[in-house]
Enzyme design. Structure first.
Site, short mmCIF file in Angstrom:
data_model
loop_
_atom_site.label_atom_id
_atom_site.label_comp_id
_atom_site.label_asym_id
_atom_site.label_seq_id
_atom_site.Cartn_x
_atom_site.Cartn_y
_atom_site.Cartn_z
N SER A 64 13.59 134.96 -5.27
CA SER A 64 13.37 136.09 -6.16
C SER A 64 13.44 137.50 -5.59
O SER A 64 14.33 137.83 -4.96
CB SER A 64 11.97 135.76 -6.76
OG SER A 64 11.71 136.61 -8.05
N HIS B 114 11.40 128.46 -11.61
CA HIS B 114 11.77 129.84 -10.44
C HIS B 114 11.24 129.45 -9.34
O HIS B 114 9.72 129.30 -9.14
CB HIS B 114 11.14 131.10 -11.30
CG HIS B 114 11.47 132.14 -10.30
ND1 HIS B 114 13.08 132.40 -9.81
CD2 HIS B 114 11.09 133.42 -10.18
CE1 HIS B 114 13.11 133.55 -9.45
NE2 HIS B 114 11.89 134.37 -9.58
#
Length: 399
Positions: free
Chosen positions: A217, A348
């Site tokens: 990320s 994620h």
């Protein structure tokens, strides 16, 4: 899920230990290149030609890439990330079996930070992977593969949640809270200082020439920039880095559901202050991320992406990886880049079974220097990238 699988392109390097000489052993191999001050070029909706120099001529030899890379570096610093200050006047510190300390002095100012070390089993010395913020490639697999894990807190070097005119952390303590350098580059500077300390140690615990970096990320954005701007990093592994990460800026702007560049710029001061001028018109940028991918060449690069979350812009990640792979091919290092978005789990930053084997292979090849597995492109059919839509240049055969 159908998938595009490409094996190593022609001209790939291979054989056990083939990666051993890829990292030049210096942070910036092209520091002595004479780079003209890069002005803005005419707007271009296509990805810029990575092989055309600022003076308009194309490179013809592999040896030309060194100074062409220096031009791309200067463009990226000026317009995207902000300047990465060179190695400070003084960097000191310690390496133990549990931690690394870093002390910096430059321009009359000082700062310091530390990182945790976890060693694998065995006697060492070990290669190591610097893991941003606890989120990156699976640390259990890293250690089981024979590499140490260095847990790096990027916020100690560049803190999030600050206004652009009052940036905080070890980098800004030295270079000023109003520095126009964004957090991603400040974090990369911190990684370089960790490597400085490893180099200065006696080498009994960690190997100075076998360092990797990873993050997911925002930390994937950080790992990507760190690997591009320090050529001592043998293996760069960004994960789900999204907008402001690997994804091509021109493509992000046109990818449905991807985080807009203006949002990535304003969410945190990740990107340099100068990038604000391009959030609405990336076609005016004289550089794009496929060239930042190329800055990593011919060193190891393993890009992991998530096609299940539109916000992450995996289609643009594939475009940039395919574009950057052309630099790898031209340098005869086509087997040293992998892009993998063919995954089932859409969460994620999940630990994914699909990435375990290639992670092991990359550690063997680029850090342990005992492997020769070729790189692959496994692009999910959910977010395919088509390089031909984005380039009007061809890859030269370099002598």
């Amino acid at each position: 899920m159908s998938v595009t699988t490409l094996s190593a392109p022609a001209g790939a390097v291979g054989g056990p230990g083939a990666a051993a000489q890829l990292a030049p052993g210096v942070e910036d191999d092209g520091a002595d290149c004479a780079v003209p001050d890069p002005g803005l070029s005419p707007a271009n909706s296509m990805l810029p030609d990575p092989f055309t120099k600022l003076n308009g001529t194309r490179i013809t030899a592999k040896s030309d890439w060194r100074c062409r890379r220096a031009e791309i570096k200067k463009l990226a610093e000026k317009y995207v990330y902000g300047e990465k200050r060179r190695k400070p006047e003084s960097v000191t510190g310690t390496v133990s079996r549990t931690s690394i300390t870093v002390n910096v002095r430059d321009q009359g100012r000082t700062s310091s930070f530390s990182a945790k070390v976890e060693l694998p089993s065995g006697s060492g010395p070990f290669p190591a992977v610097i893991v941003y913020g606890g989120f990156g490639a699976d640390t259990a697999t890293i250690k089981a593969s024979g590499a140490a894990v260095i847990s790096y807190d990027p916020f100690a070097v560049g803190r999030e949640g600050t206004p652009r005119n009052n940036k905080q952390g070890a980098y800004y303590s030295v270079y000023g809270s109003s520095s126009s350098t964004g957090l991603l580059m400040a974090w990369a500077w911190g990684v370089s200082r960790i490597i400085d300390v490893i180099e200065q140690s006696d080498g009994s615990i960690l190997k100075a020439d076998a360092t990797g970096v990873t993050g997911c990320s925002r930390y994937g954005k950080g790992a990507f920039v760190a690997g591009a701007f320090d050529q001592r990093i043998a293996l760069t592994m960004p994960i789900e880095s999204g907008s402001g990460g690997v994804g091509a800026f021109r493509s992000i702007a046109r990818e449905s559901g991807a985080q807009p560049l203006s949002s990535a710029y304003s969410e945190q001061p990740w990107l340099g202050d100068a990038f604000n001028s391009f959030t609405g018109n990336p076609n005016s940028l004289p550089v794009d991320t496929h060239e930042i991918v190329g800055m990593v060449a011919p060193r190891g690069l393993f890009i992991m992406d998530n096609p299940h979350i539109d916000w992450l812009g995996a289609r643009s990640g594939a475009v940039a990886a395919l574009g950057g792979a052309e630099v790898y091919k031209a340098l005869g290092a086509g087997s040293n880049i992998t892009y993998w978005s063919d995954v089932q789990d859409g969460n994620h930053c999940a630990v994914r079974s699909e990435w375990r084997t290639p992670l092991q292979q990359h550690i063997r090849k680029f850090l342990l220097k005992t492997g020769s597995d070729p790189g692959v492109f496994r692009i999910s059919s959910k977010k395919p990238g088509n390089l031909s839509e984005w380039r009007n240049w061809q890859t030269p055969t370099l002598s």
